[in-house]
Design a protein around this motif. Structure first.
Motif: not given
Length: 237
Positions: A119-138
């Protein structure tokens, strides 16, 4: 230059009405040089940058002509050779990534030293995606997938596991998702070790795979249930 020298000669000889005056060659040349060195003759000369640029283009033209003369087919043949070399280099870059890419055998662990839940990894991925940081989101999306499978005991918790290893092990338990797991691992490796930039579509593919895996049933459990049901039915009969 000749007219200038002639002017200098006539000036040295007076009005020109008298007999012609013969001036030696060296003094005439020197007089012409002094005349041409005056500023009024150089007001429209190109600047230093323009002269350097002209010299560069002249050098490039000579280089191109020399290469064209040495290439079969002349200029057309040289252009074909250049385009072929560029195409080969582009294909190698696309296939192998940047020169800094590390082989999978030396890839580092999927997770860092601080353990986090899926759940923590998913939340971090969604936060990065919301900012357009696709590398970190992936990256966080792939970590969420593997951590979720560990939490469901479909993968054993093993420190130092790489994304490729996790995808291969999970594919044996969830064979219907083998290809998508491998593709997600490649996305993770390309971003983490290959120096490539992730895309929004890559993140959404991994997020969708994560959601599908949450609903997926492992093949081993399904096979065991089916076998038990068949055995029980046979005993009843």
């Amino acid at each position: 230059m000749l007219r200038t020298a002639d002017t200098a000669v006539r000036a040295a000889g007076g009005s020109g009405d008298g007999p012609p005056v013969t001036t030696p060659r060296d003094p005439a040349r020197e007089a012409a040089r002094r005349e041409l060195s005056k500023r009024l003759y150089h007001e429209n000369d190109p600047g230093l940058f323009q002269r350097a640029l002209n010299a560069f283009w002249d050098w490039l033209d000579r280089l191109f002509n020399s290469a064209a003369s040495a290439t079969p087919g002349g200029t057309t043949g040289l252009v074909v050779v250049i385009l072929f070399v560029v195409a080969v280099l582009g294909a190698l870059w696309w296939r192998l990534g940047t020169p800094h890419r590390q082989p999978s055998s030396t890839a580092t662990a999927l997770f860092d030293d601080r353990p986090r839940s899926a759940a923590e990894h998913r939340a971090a991925a969604e936060a990065h995606a919301a900012q357009g940081h696709w590398n970190q989101a992936v990256q966080e999306g792939m970590r969420a997938i593997v951590r979720s499978l560990e939490e469901r005991t479909l993968l054993d918790v093993r420190p130092g596991r790489t994304a490729d290893e996790a995808a291969a092990e999970a594919g044996r338990t969830l064979p219907a998702h083998t290809e998508r797991l491998r593709a997600a691992a490649r996305e993770f490796d390309d971003v983490t070790y290959g120096g490539r930039r992730a895309t929004e579509q890559a993140y959404h593919r991994i997020a969708e795979l994560d959601r599908d895996l949450e609903r997926a049933r492992p093949a081993l459990a399904h096979s065991t249930t089916s076998t038990a049901h068949t055995t029980h039915q046979g005993a009843t009969e």
